[in-house]
Structures are given as C-alpha cells and as structure tokens.
Design a protein around this motif. Structure first.
Motif, PDB file in Angstrom:
ATOM      1  N   ALA A 197       0.828  -1.205   0.000  1.00  0.00           N
ATOM      2  CA  ALA A 197       0.000   0.000   0.000  1.00  0.00           C
ATOM      3  C   ALA A 197       0.866   1.259   0.000  1.00  0.00           C
ATOM      4  N   LEU A 198       1.948   1.230   0.765  1.00  0.00           N
ATOM      5  CA  LEU A 198       2.856   2.381   0.800  1.00  0.00           C
ATOM      6  C   LEU A 198       3.523   2.582  -0.558  1.00  0.00           C
ATOM      7  N   ALA A 199       3.957   1.478  -1.178  1.00  0.00           N
ATOM      8  CA  ALA A 199       4.590   1.576  -2.497  1.00  0.00           C
ATOM      9  C   ALA A 199       3.621   2.145  -3.521  1.00  0.00           C
ATOM     10  N   ILE A 200       2.366   1.740  -3.457  1.00  0.00           N
ATOM     11  CA  ILE A 200       1.363   2.229  -4.398  1.00  0.00           C
ATOM     12  C   ILE A 200       1.080   3.709  -4.157  1.00  0.00           C
ATOM     13  N   ALA A 201       0.959   4.090  -2.883  1.00  0.00           N
ATOM     14  CA  ALA A 201       0.697   5.493  -2.559  1.00  0.00           C
ATOM     15  C   ALA A 201       1.834   6.394  -3.035  1.00  0.00           C
ATOM     16  N   ARG A 202       3.059   5.901  -2.910  1.00  0.00           N
ATOM     17  CA  ARG A 202       4.228   6.688  -3.309  1.00  0.00           C
ATOM     18  C   ARG A 202       4.470   6.657  -4.821  1.00  0.00           C
ATOM     19  N   SER A 203       3.742   5.805  -5.525  1.00  0.00           N
ATOM     20  CA  SER A 203       3.944   5.712  -6.974  1.00  0.00           C
ATOM     21  C   SER A 203       2.670   6.054  -7.747  1.00  0.00           C
ATOM     22  N   LYS A 204       1.905   6.986  -7.216  1.00  0.00           N
ATOM     23  CA  LYS A 204       0.744   7.536  -7.925  1.00  0.00           C
ATOM     24  C   LYS A 204      -0.306   6.493  -8.269  1.00  0.00           C
ATOM     25  N   GLY A 205      -0.519   5.544  -7.367  1.00  0.00           N
ATOM     26  CA  GLY A 205      -1.575   4.559  -7.586  1.00  0.00           C
ATOM     27  C   GLY A 205      -1.248   3.529  -8.641  1.00  0.00           C
ATOM     28  N   ASN A 206       0.008   3.138  -8.717  1.00  0.00           N
ATOM     29  CA  ASN A 206       0.465   2.188  -9.739  1.00  0.00           C
ATOM     30  C   ASN A 206      -0.469   0.977  -9.850  1.00  0.00           C
ATOM     31  N   PRO A 207      -1.255   0.887 -10.934  1.00  0.00           N
ATOM     32  CA  PRO A 207      -2.246  -0.190 -11.035  1.00  0.00           C
ATOM     33  C   PRO A 207      -1.634  -1.555 -11.294  1.00  0.00           C
ATOM     34  N   TRP A 208      -0.491  -1.596 -11.993  1.00  0.00           N
ATOM     35  CA  TRP A 208       0.130  -2.886 -12.322  1.00  0.00           C
ATOM     36  C   TRP A 208       0.698  -3.536 -11.065  1.00  0.00           C
ATOM     37  N   TYR A 209       1.276  -2.736 -10.219  1.00  0.00           N
ATOM     38  CA  TYR A 209       1.775  -3.254  -8.945  1.00  0.00           C
ATOM     39  C   TYR A 209       0.611  -3.820  -8.132  1.00  0.00           C
ATOM     40  N   ALA A 210      -0.479  -3.067  -8.064  1.00  0.00           N
ATOM     41  CA  ALA A 210      -1.638  -3.490  -7.280  1.00  0.00           C
ATOM     42  C   ALA A 210      -2.216  -4.798  -7.802  1.00  0.00           C
ATOM     43  N   LEU A 211      -2.360  -4.937  -9.110  1.00  0.00           N
ATOM     44  CA  LEU A 211      -2.955  -6.142  -9.693  1.00  0.00           C
ATOM     45  C   LEU A 211      -2.113  -7.379  -9.401  1.00  0.00           C
ATOM     46  N   VAL A 212      -0.815  -7.271  -9.583  1.00  0.00           N
ATOM     47  CA  VAL A 212       0.051  -8.430  -9.377  1.00  0.00           C
ATOM     48  C   VAL A 212       0.137  -8.791  -7.900  1.00  0.00           C
ATOM     49  N   PHE A 213       0.169  -7.778  -7.035  1.00  0.00           N
ATOM     50  CA  PHE A 213       0.218  -8.093  -5.606  1.00  0.00           C
ATOM     51  C   PHE A 213      -1.080  -8.785  -5.177  1.00  0.00           C
ATOM     52  N   CYS A 214      -2.201  -8.346  -5.702  1.00  0.00           N
ATOM     53  CA  CYS A 214      -3.478  -8.994  -5.376  1.00  0.00           C
ATOM     54  C   CYS A 214      -3.525 -10.415  -5.951  1.00  0.00           C
ATOM     55  N   TRP A 215      -2.883 -10.638  -7.074  1.00  0.00           N
ATOM     56  CA  TRP A 215      -2.759 -11.992  -7.627  1.00  0.00           C
ATOM     57  C   TRP A 215      -2.054 -12.899  -6.609  1.00  0.00           C
TER      58      TRP A 215
END
Length: 262
Positions: A197-215
């Motif tokens: 969550a911190l990485a996503i917040a610091r990277s402008k809501g990076n959707p690719w990071y979020a999708l793979v982490f949820c995978w």
C-alpha cells in the motif's frame, strides 16, 4: 542559450541489462541440466501457511517475457539518450541479476536467510525503479508499457515473494513459522500489505503493482487461507487496503494519465 542534450547512455549499461536478464531466466534451467533441485521442490520442503498455490507461479512466464522485451527495448539506438532509463537501468540490472542469483542459490541451498537477503536486494532495486518512474513528469508509450508495466509487476511479485521467503526461512532454520503459528503468518501477510500500500501510494496509484500483488494474495488465500481463517482474513484485509489506496490515487486524472495514458 541552447539547452544541453542529455548524455548518451553508455553501451556497458545497455549490455548489463541484457546480461542480467540472461542470468535471471537462465538460472531457472539449471535443474534441467542436472544441477540443483527445482525451486518448487525446495519450496514444498519448507511450505508454510503463506506459500502460494502452485498456479500463481505461472506468472513467471509473462514476467520473464516482459523482462526480455524490456531489455531489448532499452538497448535500441532510439533509447541511447533516454534520461529515465539512465536513472533506472543500473538498479534494474542489479534487481534482475539478483533474481538469477536467488534462483541459483535456492536450487542448491534451499530457502534460507541468505536467499531472503538476496530477494530483498532485488526488491530494493525494483522499488527504486518504481520511485523513479513515478517521479518522471511524463512517460512515453515505451516507458509506460515496456518499463512501467514490467518493472511494476516484478516489484509487486517480489514484494509477496519476500514475505513468503522470509517465512520459509524461519521454517528452514527452525526458528518458527510453518503451520504451528498461523498468527505469525498472518502478521507477515499484513506487513506485506502495508508495504504494498505504501509503495502504491508513493507511486501515484500504480495499477500494475496493485494487480500483481493482489494476484499473489489470492494465491495465498486459496491455499493457506483455506487452512487457517486468520490467514484468509489477513489476505482480504491486505487486498482491501491495496485496492483502496490504488483507487483513491487513480481518482486523480494526472495519475491515470501517468500510468494508463488516459
């Protein structure tokens, strides 16, 4: 007053990324040549409640392909003066090569604390690249899809792999973990969710990071989450946090344009 042209990226830097991908992918074939044991067998020998379901590891195919495409793209003559690549190429090379070193070590020595340290080096390099990509004023189509998508997906998978590796290392060294303490395993999932969550917040809501982490979270949920309710709760809570941060960040038009070009 004329503006200075960006410096040409050294040839050694472009070659280093290509060689790093060769190491990254090539190391996984050592057991097929009679050296070491398959990583899957090593993982099964120290399986924990947060070891993902086997189907999740199929993601390595697209990740390897993406790494190869990125390596070729960044080496093209048109990218010689790319200032963004000049900043991220060395961290990328270190991260990709470290994945090959991790695979080689693990195939011979199992998921020890040393393997956890190696995977954390790779993750650190990828997170540095993510930060540089997020801070770039704009991303070209090539930077968005060849660098942004690939490196974000790798960073997310390595975030999940790091907590899995640390948990497996505890089992290997007899420190704890395994199936005896589901609360400790759930805490590891929670820590992973907070880091993501911190990485996503610091990277402008990076959707690719979020999708793979949820995978990765879904693969943990459908294995360990079916054996211990607290693991299932940790996976759902971490996933909800990651998705909430992602959606909140992507609600800003500038962030959507940055990652999706929309």
């Amino acid at each position: 007053m004329t503006s200075l042209a960006p410096p040409t990226r050294p040839l050694v830097q472009r070659i280093a990324v290509i060689l790093a991908v060769v190491v990254q992918i090539g190391a996984t074939f050592l057991p097929d040549l009679g050296f070491g044991e398959q990583i899957g067998d090593r993982s099964d020998s120290v399986r924990t409640l947060i070891t993902p379901s086997g189907w999740a590891f199929a993601i390595w195919g697209p990740l390897f392909l993406g790494s190869a495409v990125f390596a070729i793209w960044q080496a093209l003559p048109a990218q010689r003066d790319n200032a963004l690549l000049a900043r991220i190429a060395w961290p990328t090379a270190i991260a990709l090569a470290a994945q090959g070193v991790w695979a080689t070590y693990t195939q011979f020595a199992n998921l020890t604390f040393v393997s956890a340290a190696i995977i954390l080096v790779s993750l650190a390099g990828l997170l540095a690249c993510l930060r540089a990509l997020a801070l770039a004023k704009t991303l070209s189509a090539g930077e968005r899809w060849f660098a942004g998508l690939v490196l974000s997906a790798l960073a997310a998978w390595l975030t999940a792999a790091s907590i899995v590796n640390i948990s497996a290392s505890l089992v290997y060294h007899g420190v704890g973990g395994g199936f005896a303490n589901p609360l400790a395993a759930a805490v590891m999932v929670g820590i992973g969710g907070l880091v993501a969550a911190l990485a996503i917040a610091r990277s402008k809501g990076n959707p690719w990071y979020a999708l793979v982490f949820c995978w990765a979270l879904s693969a943990i949920y459908f294995r360990g989450g079916q054996q211990a309710e607290i693991i299932a709760i940790a996976c759902m809570a971490s996933g909800a946090l990651v998705l909430a941060v992602t959606l909140a960040s992507l609600a800003r038009p500038g962030n959507r344009r940055h990652w999706l070009g929309l």
